[in-house]
Design a protein around this motif. Structure first.
Motif, PDB file in Angstrom:
ATOM      1  N   GLY A 193     -23.783  11.567 -29.645  1.00 22.31           N
ATOM      2  CA  GLY A 193     -23.761  12.978 -30.021  1.00 22.31           C
ATOM      3  C   GLY A 193     -24.579  13.818 -29.061  1.00 22.31           C
ATOM      4  O   GLY A 193     -24.197  14.933 -28.691  1.00 22.31           O
TER       5      GLY A 193
ATOM      6  N   HIS B  61     -29.827  18.757 -32.421  1.00 23.84           N
ATOM      7  CA  HIS B  61     -28.648  18.523 -31.591  1.00 23.84           C
ATOM      8  C   HIS B  61     -28.780  17.263 -30.747  1.00 23.84           C
ATOM      9  O   HIS B  61     -27.916  17.012 -29.906  1.00 23.84           O
ATOM     10  CB  HIS B  61     -28.397  19.728 -30.675  1.00 23.84           C
ATOM     11  CG  HIS B  61     -28.088  20.995 -31.403  1.00 23.84           C
ATOM     12  ND1 HIS B  61     -26.912  21.165 -32.115  1.00 23.84           N
ATOM     13  CD2 HIS B  61     -28.786  22.142 -31.567  1.00 23.84           C
ATOM     14  CE1 HIS B  61     -26.905  22.380 -32.664  1.00 23.84           C
ATOM     15  NE2 HIS B  61     -28.027  22.986 -32.357  1.00 23.84           N
ATOM     16  N   GLY B  62     -29.857  16.496 -30.959  1.00 28.69           N
ATOM     17  CA  GLY B  62     -29.987  15.256 -30.200  1.00 28.69           C
ATOM     18  C   GLY B  62     -31.362  15.136 -29.580  1.00 28.69           C
ATOM     19  O   GLY B  62     -32.218  16.001 -29.764  1.00 28.69           O
TER      20      GLY B  62
ATOM     21  N   GLU C  90     -25.083  24.395 -35.768  1.00 28.12           N
ATOM     22  CA  GLU C  90     -24.537  23.473 -36.770  1.00 28.12           C
ATOM     23  C   GLU C  90     -23.880  24.333 -37.851  1.00 28.12           C
ATOM     24  O   GLU C  90     -24.524  25.256 -38.356  1.00 28.12           O
ATOM     25  CB  GLU C  90     -25.655  22.659 -37.418  1.00 28.12           C
ATOM     26  CG  GLU C  90     -26.275  21.603 -36.537  1.00 28.12           C
ATOM     27  CD  GLU C  90     -27.487  20.974 -37.226  1.00 28.12           C
ATOM     28  OE1 GLU C  90     -27.301  20.040 -38.015  1.00 28.12           O
ATOM     29  OE2 GLU C  90     -28.613  21.444 -36.979  1.00 28.12           O
TER      30      GLU C  90
ATOM     31  N   ASP D 182     -21.394  22.369 -33.486  1.00 32.56           N
ATOM     32  CA  ASP D 182     -21.835  20.968 -33.457  1.00 32.56           C
ATOM     33  C   ASP D 182     -21.416  20.278 -34.764  1.00 32.56           C
ATOM     34  O   ASP D 182     -22.061  20.422 -35.797  1.00 32.56           O
ATOM     35  CB  ASP D 182     -23.353  20.919 -33.269  1.00 32.56           C
ATOM     36  CG  ASP D 182     -23.876  19.484 -33.185  1.00 32.56           C
ATOM     37  OD1 ASP D 182     -23.127  18.551 -33.543  1.00 32.56           O
ATOM     38  OD2 ASP D 182     -25.037  19.298 -32.767  1.00 32.56           O
TER      39      ASP D 182
ATOM     40  N   VAL E  41     -21.215  16.977 -35.016  1.00 33.10           N
ATOM     41  CA  VAL E  41     -21.590  15.568 -34.851  1.00 33.10           C
ATOM     42  C   VAL E  41     -21.833  14.920 -36.218  1.00 33.10           C
ATOM     43  O   VAL E  41     -21.392  13.800 -36.478  1.00 33.10           O
ATOM     44  CB  VAL E  41     -22.829  15.440 -33.934  1.00 33.10           C
ATOM     45  CG1 VAL E  41     -23.439  14.049 -34.024  1.00 33.10           C
ATOM     46  CG2 VAL E  41     -22.449  15.758 -32.496  1.00 33.10           C
ATOM     47  N   GLN E  42     -22.518  15.638 -37.100  1.00 35.75           N
ATOM     48  CA  GLN E  42     -22.836  15.036 -38.407  1.00 35.75           C
ATOM     49  C   GLN E  42     -21.865  15.493 -39.500  1.00 35.75           C
ATOM     50  O   GLN E  42     -21.606  14.777 -40.458  1.00 35.75           O
ATOM     51  CB  GLN E  42     -24.275  15.373 -38.810  1.00 35.75           C
ATOM     52  CG  GLN E  42     -24.766  14.508 -39.936  1.00 35.75           C
ATOM     53  CD  GLN E  42     -26.279  14.434 -40.094  1.00 35.75           C
ATOM     54  OE1 GLN E  42     -26.752  13.921 -41.078  1.00 35.75           O
ATOM     55  NE2 GLN E  42     -27.043  14.904 -39.148  1.00 35.75           N
TER      56      GLN E  42
ATOM     57  N   ALA F  20     -19.361  12.947 -32.928  1.00 40.23           N
ATOM     58  CA  ALA F  20     -19.869  11.572 -32.709  1.00 40.23           C
ATOM     59  C   ALA F  20     -19.891  10.880 -34.072  1.00 40.23           C
ATOM     60  O   ALA F  20     -18.983  11.101 -34.881  1.00 40.23           O
ATOM     61  CB  ALA F  20     -21.240  11.587 -32.058  1.00 40.23           C
ATOM     62  N   LYS F  21     -20.913  10.100 -34.343  1.00 39.62           N
ATOM     63  CA  LYS F  21     -21.152   9.462 -35.641  1.00 39.62           C
ATOM     64  C   LYS F  21     -19.872   8.947 -36.320  1.00 39.62           C
ATOM     65  O   LYS F  21     -19.387   7.886 -35.985  1.00 39.62           O
ATOM     66  CB  LYS F  21     -21.906  10.427 -36.553  1.00 39.62           C
ATOM     67  CG  LYS F  21     -23.319  10.726 -36.049  1.00 39.62           C
ATOM     68  CD  LYS F  21     -24.072  11.580 -37.028  1.00 39.62           C
ATOM     69  CE  LYS F  21     -25.439  11.975 -36.528  1.00 39.62           C
ATOM     70  NZ  LYS F  21     -26.425  10.932 -36.597  1.00 39.62           N
TER      71      LYS F  21
HETATM   72  C1  PLP Z   1     -25.862  17.804 -35.683  1.00 41.07           C
HETATM   73  C2  PLP Z   1     -26.246  16.722 -34.739  1.00 41.07           C
HETATM   74  N1  PLP Z   1     -25.987  16.865 -33.423  1.00 41.07           N
HETATM   75  C3  PLP Z   1     -26.288  15.892 -32.540  1.00 41.07           C
HETATM   76  C4  PLP Z   1     -26.899  14.731 -32.939  1.00 41.07           C
HETATM   77  C5  PLP Z   1     -27.244  13.678 -31.922  1.00 41.07           C
HETATM   78  O1  PLP Z   1     -26.376  12.597 -32.047  1.00 41.07           O
HETATM   79  P1  PLP Z   1     -26.763  11.146 -31.478  1.00 41.07           P
HETATM   80  O2  PLP Z   1     -27.871  10.630 -32.312  1.00 41.07           O
HETATM   81  O3  PLP Z   1     -25.490  10.359 -31.583  1.00 41.07           O
HETATM   82  O4  PLP Z   1     -27.155  11.336 -30.049  1.00 41.07           O
HETATM   83  C6  PLP Z   1     -27.193  14.538 -34.285  1.00 41.07           C
HETATM   84  C7  PLP Z   1     -27.855  13.300 -34.762  1.00 41.07           C
HETATM   85  O5  PLP Z   1     -28.323  13.158 -35.865  1.00 41.07           O
HETATM   86  C8  PLP Z   1     -26.867  15.560 -35.221  1.00 41.07           C
HETATM   87  O6  PLP Z   1     -27.140  15.449 -36.517  1.00 41.07           O
END
Ligand code: PLP
Length: 458
Positions: free
Chosen positions: A131, A159-160, A234, A267, A269-270, A296-297
């Motif tokens: 992510g 965001h990471g 987010e 974002d 990712v979650q 991701a995730k």
């Molecule tokens: C909203 C968000 N963006 C990015 C990330 C980063 O992802 P990663 O842990 O796969 O690098 C996370 C991780 O918790 C997240 O919650």
């Protein structure tokens, strides 16, 4: 009359954690890993296996899993179609390949599927592994597409963890420590955290002061709108305790981005792949169109690391010299697992189950705000859930020690949610397909833990 036998294997914690095997391994962990790794631990056991919705520790205790690999095993552990697809692809492909050099056919199958389920304006995809990388790639794409530099981001976002993503969204000063002093180009502004408004106001009487702040303060005193490439946000803040923005805020942010030509980086990712009750959280605001979506995730389906950025034609074709991803991005076996995971999401009515879990969460948890003095707020969107603990409701004093005690008590009863040191909320991220009966059982365990800690404190 005896009560009917539960349909699913239940959590069972006969040995209070940490049991002897966990204790020995936790000691070893302290010696072997870098110090911050252990300093941040709040889970008092070492994992041996995961099955379905349960975690098993090395001492034989079983816990209900409401962490799900930090939202990365959306279908529970050992979800057979996903693991099978990954293992078969691993065998057929032969192992690791650098697919940006020699393209594996599974890359194209997954790209096609992702674009098919993406919001209609998204036509292309960029492969990544984590992510964090997907967020970084989105920032580079937004800057390349606009030729501009600054990015607006929000207080409390996550965001990471690398220099760029860690600077973009530190949830707290310690997350940003050692990063922010080196990376420039971000402008941090308040997110609508309405239970604790940074301006001390109440929605809707506030008239969205937090949104007006961008135009009234940032654009007036800090940077001109044409210096800003985009806004990274987010759609619902996760790490910051499930902060759900008012509809008007999201619509207002979109209008501002349209007005000034900013790229909107959503974002997911979650939140992506059904976590909040829709495939993408941004779909809760149907009038809002975003330009880039880091994922991701849950994209992994619970098998292997994989991430991506989905984007519009314009943002994805602005620069033919951008190198994104890396050697491990979109491994054939990870692509196969991801594809099987998306198919399961579509075919197994997972979103219907999320709606049912949300209904149960609302029915059971919302009344806690009246029943338990320690519960300040409960925030729920789909299976994105947080309970915030306070010492007194008037001043909303954070109940850090109490939240930690509730987490430890819940674990001893058999429920593992997310609690991080120094914070005063517990989050629950159940698998999207968790049987409602088990989910309800997990909430009962958490409620018992809250009641126990409240009784002890009285
Ligand atoms: C909203 C968000 N963006 C990015 C990330 C980063 O992802 P990663 O842990 O796969 O690098 C996370 C991780 O918790 C997240 O919650």
């Amino acid at each position: 009359m005896t009560s009917p036998k539960p349909m699913y294997e239940r959590p069972h914690v006969p040995i209070p954690p940490p049991g002897p095997k966990s204790r020995a391994l936790l000691e070893k962990e302290k010696r072997l890993l870098y110090s911050a790794w252990s300093a941040d631990k709040t889970v008092p056991f070492i994992l041996k296996a995961k099955r379905g919705w349960l975690l098993e520790d090395v001492d034989g205790n079983r816990y209900l899993d409401m962490v799900t690999g930090w939202a990365s095993t959306p279908l529970g552990a050992r979800y057979e179609p996903v693991l099978k697809a990954s293992v078969e692809a691993l065998w057929e492909s032969g192992g690791v390949e650098c697919v940006s050099y020699i393209t594996d056919y599974r890359v194209l199958a997954l790209a096609e599927k992702l674009i098919a389920i993406a919001p209609p304006n998204m036509t292309r995809v960029a492969p990544d592994t984590t992510g964090t990388e997907a967020v970084e790639a989105s920032l580079r794409l937004a800057r390349a597409a606009t030729g501009r530099y600054f990015i607006i981001t929000f207080h409390g976002s996550f965001h990471g963890g690398n220099y760029t993503a860690g600077t973009a969204g530190p949830t707290s000063p310690d997350v940003g420590k050692g990063l922010r002093e080196y990376v420039h180009g971000f402008i941090h502004v308040p997110y609508p955290t309405c239970y604790r408004c940074p301006f001390g106001q109440t929605y809707p009487q506030c008239g969205l002061t937090c949104l007006r702040y961008i135009e009234d303060v940032i654009l007036r005193y800090e940077v001109a709108p044409e210096q800003i490439a985009g806004v990274l946000f987010e759609p619902i803040q996760g790490e910051n305790g499930v902060q759900i923005p008012p509809d008007e805020w999201m619509q207002g942010l979109y209008a501002m981005a349209q007005k000034y030509g900013w790229v909107l980086i959503d974002d997911e990712v979650q939140t992506g792949f059904g976590r909040t009750g829709k495939m993408w959280a941004i779909e809760h605001w149907p009038d809002v169109q975003v330009d880039l979506m880091p994922l991701a995730k849950s994209l992994s389906g619970g098998a292997l690391p994989i991430a991506a950025v989905l984007g519009t034609e314009e943002t994805m074709t602005a620069d033919d010299e951008l190198y994104l991803g890396g050697t491990f991005a979109w491994q054939p076996a990870a692509c196969a697992g991801a594809l099987a995971g998306i198919e399961a999401l579509e075919q197994e009515r997972v979103l219907e189950n999320v709606a049912e879990l949300e209904r149960i969460a609302r029915e059971v948890m919302l009344p806690w705000r009246e029943t338990y003095a320690l519960v300040g707020d409960v925030r729920i969107k789909g299976t994105y859930i947080a309970v915030e603990f306070v010492r007194d409701r008037e001043r909303k004093t954070p109940a850090v020690d109490e939240a930690a005690a509730i987490h430890q008590t819940a674990v001893r009863k058999g429920l593992v949610g997310i609690y991080e040191n120094g914070l005063w909320w517990i989050r629950l991220l159940p698998a999207l397909n968790m049987p409602p009966e088990l989910f309800r059982h997990g909430l009962t365990l958490l409620e018992e833990a809250i009641a126990d800690v409240e009784r002890r404190a009285a």
